[in-house]
Design a protein around this motif. Sequence first.
Motif, PDB file in Angstrom:
ATOM      1  N   ASP A 188      18.183  -9.794 -79.070  1.00 51.44           N
ATOM      2  CA  ASP A 188      16.835  -9.986 -79.625  1.00 51.44           C
ATOM      3  C   ASP A 188      16.028  -8.682 -79.701  1.00 51.44           C
ATOM      4  N   ASP A 189      16.678  -7.544 -79.539  1.00 48.29           N
ATOM      5  CA  ASP A 189      15.994  -6.246 -79.596  1.00 48.29           C
ATOM      6  C   ASP A 189      15.950  -5.639 -81.002  1.00 48.29           C
ATOM      7  N   VAL A 190      16.283  -6.405 -82.002  1.00 49.20           N
ATOM      8  CA  VAL A 190      16.341  -5.898 -83.373  1.00 49.20           C
ATOM      9  C   VAL A 190      15.035  -5.215 -83.780  1.00 49.20           C
ATOM     10  N   ASP A 191      13.916  -5.884 -83.569  1.00 50.53           N
ATOM     11  CA  ASP A 191      12.638  -5.334 -84.028  1.00 50.53           C
ATOM     12  C   ASP A 191      12.273  -4.032 -83.312  1.00 50.53           C
ATOM     13  N   LEU A 192      12.679  -3.890 -82.055  1.00 51.38           N
ATOM     14  CA  LEU A 192      12.420  -2.634 -81.342  1.00 51.38           C
ATOM     15  C   LEU A 192      13.103  -1.466 -82.046  1.00 51.38           C
ATOM     16  N   LEU A 193      14.353  -1.672 -82.442  1.00 49.30           N
ATOM     17  CA  LEU A 193      15.104  -0.606 -83.105  1.00 49.30           C
ATOM     18  C   LEU A 193      14.636  -0.371 -84.535  1.00 49.30           C
ATOM     19  N   VAL A 194      14.260  -1.435 -85.219  1.00 48.29           N
ATOM     20  CA  VAL A 194      13.754  -1.286 -86.587  1.00 48.29           C
ATOM     21  C   VAL A 194      12.498  -0.416 -86.578  1.00 48.29           C
ATOM     22  N   GLU A 195      11.591  -0.694 -85.656  1.00 46.56           N
ATOM     23  CA  GLU A 195      10.351   0.079 -85.585  1.00 46.56           C
ATOM     24  C   GLU A 195      10.625   1.537 -85.222  1.00 46.56           C
ATOM     25  N   LEU A 196      11.447   1.772 -84.211  1.00 42.85           N
ATOM     26  CA  LEU A 196      11.753   3.148 -83.793  1.00 42.85           C
ATOM     27  C   LEU A 196      12.435   3.921 -84.916  1.00 42.85           C
ATOM     28  N   ASN A 197      13.469   3.334 -85.496  1.00 40.73           N
ATOM     29  CA  ASN A 197      14.238   4.013 -86.541  1.00 40.73           C
ATOM     30  C   ASN A 197      13.481   4.104 -87.862  1.00 40.73           C
ATOM     31  N   GLY A 198      12.413   3.351 -88.000  1.00 37.57           N
ATOM     32  CA  GLY A 198      11.616   3.383 -89.220  1.00 37.57           C
ATOM     33  C   GLY A 198      10.597   4.506 -89.260  1.00 37.57           C
ATOM     34  N   ASP A 199      10.427   5.243 -88.176  1.00 39.06           N
ATOM     35  CA  ASP A 199       9.469   6.352 -88.130  1.00 39.06           C
ATOM     36  C   ASP A 199      10.168   7.626 -88.591  1.00 39.06           C
ATOM     37  N   PRO A 200       9.790   8.160 -89.749  1.00 38.80           N
ATOM     38  CA  PRO A 200      10.469   9.345 -90.271  1.00 38.80           C
ATOM     39  C   PRO A 200      10.395  10.561 -89.341  1.00 38.80           C
ATOM     40  N   LEU A 201       9.311  10.693 -88.580  1.00 35.12           N
ATOM     41  CA  LEU A 201       9.226  11.826 -87.654  1.00 35.12           C
ATOM     42  C   LEU A 201      10.181  11.663 -86.470  1.00 35.12           C
ATOM     43  N   VAL A 202      10.374  10.452 -86.013  1.00 29.86           N
ATOM     44  CA  VAL A 202      11.338  10.206 -84.940  1.00 29.86           C
ATOM     45  C   VAL A 202      12.749  10.517 -85.422  1.00 29.86           C
ATOM     46  N   MET A 203      13.042  10.188 -86.664  1.00 28.13           N
ATOM     47  CA  MET A 203      14.396  10.300 -87.194  1.00 28.13           C
ATOM     48  C   MET A 203      14.668  11.605 -87.940  1.00 28.13           C
ATOM     49  N   ARG A 204      13.699  12.507 -88.025  1.00 23.40           N
ATOM     50  CA  ARG A 204      13.842  13.681 -88.891  1.00 23.40           C
ATOM     51  C   ARG A 204      15.028  14.569 -88.539  1.00 23.40           C
ATOM     52  N   TYR A 205      15.465  14.586 -87.281  1.00 22.33           N
ATOM     53  CA  TYR A 205      16.618  15.403 -86.897  1.00 22.33           C
ATOM     54  C   TYR A 205      17.884  14.579 -86.717  1.00 22.33           C
ATOM     55  N   ILE A 206      17.827  13.310 -87.074  1.00 17.37           N
ATOM     56  CA  ILE A 206      18.975  12.439 -86.828  1.00 17.37           C
ATOM     57  C   ILE A 206      19.730  12.115 -88.116  1.00 17.37           C
ATOM     58  N   PHE A 207      19.013  11.750 -89.153  1.00 18.09           N
ATOM     59  CA  PHE A 207      19.669  11.575 -90.443  1.00 18.09           C
ATOM     60  C   PHE A 207      18.649  11.707 -91.553  1.00 18.09           C
ATOM     61  N   GLY A 208      19.157  12.068 -92.727  1.00 13.23           N
ATOM     62  CA  GLY A 208      18.262  12.354 -93.834  1.00 13.23           C
ATOM     63  C   GLY A 208      18.064  11.217 -94.798  1.00 13.23           C
ATOM     64  N   GLY A 209      18.725  10.114 -94.593  1.00 11.99           N
ATOM     65  CA  GLY A 209      18.611   9.001 -95.524  1.00 11.99           C
ATOM     66  C   GLY A 209      17.493   8.057 -95.159  1.00 11.99           C
ATOM     67  N   PRO A 210      17.411   6.948 -95.879  1.00 17.79           N
ATOM     68  CA  PRO A 210      16.390   5.950 -95.564  1.00 17.79           C
ATOM     69  C   PRO A 210      16.695   5.281 -94.224  1.00 17.79           C
ATOM     70  N   ALA A 211      15.667   4.767 -93.601  1.00 19.89           N
ATOM     71  CA  ALA A 211      15.827   4.059 -92.325  1.00 19.89           C
ATOM     72  C   ALA A 211      16.710   2.835 -92.533  1.00 19.89           C
ATOM     73  N   PRO A 212      17.483   2.462 -91.516  1.00 24.18           N
ATOM     74  CA  PRO A 212      18.277   1.238 -91.659  1.00 24.18           C
ATOM     75  C   PRO A 212      17.357   0.026 -91.812  1.00 24.18           C
ATOM     76  N   THR A 213      17.788  -0.888 -92.621  1.00 19.84           N
ATOM     77  CA  THR A 213      17.020  -2.112 -92.832  1.00 19.84           C
ATOM     78  C   THR A 213      17.140  -3.019 -91.603  1.00 19.84           C
ATOM     79  N   ARG A 214      16.291  -4.027 -91.562  1.00 21.93           N
ATOM     80  CA  ARG A 214      16.369  -4.988 -90.457  1.00 21.93           C
ATOM     81  C   ARG A 214      17.743  -5.653 -90.442  1.00 21.93           C
ATOM     82  N   THR A 215      18.269  -5.977 -91.612  1.00 22.93           N
ATOM     83  CA  THR A 215      19.598  -6.591 -91.697  1.00 22.93           C
ATOM     84  C   THR A 215      20.669  -5.643 -91.172  1.00 22.93           C
ATOM     85  N   GLU A 216      20.596  -4.366 -91.527  1.00 16.55           N
ATOM     86  CA  GLU A 216      21.580  -3.394 -91.040  1.00 16.55           C
ATOM     87  C   GLU A 216      21.502  -3.237 -89.520  1.00 16.55           C
TER      88      GLU A 216
END
Length: 188
Positions: free
Chosen positions: A18-46
């Motif tokens: 049930d932690d899906v939304d925690l990861l969606v929110e974290l991975n959805g922040d472009p500044l958090v992810m700027r050094y991790i990958f250059g593509g779009p954030a993973p979708t909730r389904t992904e």
Amino acid sequence: MGTFLETERLVLRTFRPDDVDLLVELNGDPLVMRYIFGGPAPTRTEVAEELLPRYLSYYEKFGGLGKWAALERGTGRFVGVFMLHPEDGGPLDEAELGYRFHQFAWGKGYATEGSIALLGKGFGDFGLRRIFAQAMTVNGGSRRVLEKAGMRYVRTFFKDWPGPPIDGSEHGDAEYEMTREEWLAQYR
């Protein structure tokens, strides 16, 4: 499953389905992810169908090592993710250390505190021989965390990463490491 590790200010617990939304929110922040990958954030389904199930499989696959939800000890607030596990196909006595946090948790020393604790857990409880970490060369914040945790710079390397290039990737990635012997000398 539950609490994997506690520090003075953090609780690292296993991820739950049930932690899906925690990861969606974290991975959805472009500044958090700027050094991790250059593509779009993973979708909730992904996240629900690929990312989180992979995280959950690590605990069994790697004998208890994996990725954990990092929570503030006093509030229970989700602040980010820590990881400590072998690379797929890599030696089982070596593990990669990593982390990422919500912006509100930056600059509080959580990454250093959790990294030091995971080094101790990896060497002390899991008998690892070597722990390594990788950060983009231009990611000064993560590199400082690794140095504060006592890890040493090993090399700069260039790897073809999937997806679009990330700003600064032309400078490569820095690898840090600590061996069991170095940990014993430093922390015992």
